[in-house]
Design a protein around this motif. Sequence first.
Motif: not given
Length: 376
Positions: A117-121, A1-11
């Motif tokens: 949540y990340y998917l729907l956002r 996904m274009e705007n995905f940030s693994l770091q933010t997800y892990l936080e």
Amino acid sequence: MENFSLQTYLEDLKTVCAIDSGHFNAAGTEAVADFFETRYQALGFKTERRHYQDNDFAPVLLVRNSDDEQIDVMFVAHMDTVFPVGTAAEWPLTVDENGIGHGPGCIDCKGGCLSIYYLLREMQRKGELNFRFCVIMNSDEERGSAYSRAYFEELAQKSTYCLVFEPGRPNDEYVGTRKGGANYILKCHGIAAHSGVEPEKGASAILELSRWVNELYKLTDYEGGTTLNVGRFDGGGDNGAVPDYAECTLSFRFLDPAAIDQLKALFERMHTEPFDSRTSMEIVQKSLRPAMAPHEKTMELFEKLRIAGQKTGTPTELLVTGGGSDGNWISRFGVATLDGCGPCGGKLHTREEYLKTESVEPRLDAMYTLLKELFN
């Protein structure tokens, strides 16, 4: 996904894993629900929190983008874990040099909750939510969903597709088939007597129950998918007395519904044909979850997932697992159900539970592409 940030997800995942949300932990399960409800409301989605039979420890969080009763896609995950209070402080989420995350509930199933949540956002941001969805996250799944089952069954009858964000498997597989499961307590009543002076006047509950345990294990059929486990056996006390009471717990797993009929037939024999006629048996059913077997609608959905996997370069194998999920309740209503849609990992329910962080974004990409294939 274009705007995905693994770091933010892990936080975010670290924050959620820092909340103890084990069995009957009202403060913890409500706190996890707060985390997600706040974020979904910020996206403008409608949220509702329910408590079946007015319990105060097992909230169900519902999130919708439509007032329509009909649901195109139901997204499923659970907020509870198997870990006791204090685990989160002792064992915070960490990620090692190989990108493997360890923490309580990181893969089962808080990572899955977060992925929905990340998917729907992202789909909302890109104007691609062209379908009616309902997210349902419960907090009693690890205890058999006794308080939330009714909600799943109600929603299933209004839904076309269901994506269950339980963990993907260690080798990146999805889950197509899950065994059904039933849990029981078997209680045997005998007659106490002095074991030295007049043992013949006693009827040993331990002896009687142990004989039936042996009969139970004869139902095992590995090829047919029927397995069982007596996890605890208690009874008796002082060696000077013939034990007049014994009990054991029984976990029964099956693929073929006929296996339950065989078990019930054996239970009937326990009542009517005891080895020692002076004993009696009491059987308490604690839970019963049907098997999740793939049907035509599910296989049609899987074919679309396979195409999405080819486009995104992600594996799309299906496997059979002995563990149940809330997908078991939903699939039986004829809903096209894919399970194991969350990030991949393993060693669930142990202090070695792990998340393959490299799997998070590819799995989201596959789900994103699947939903676009279905509705755009």
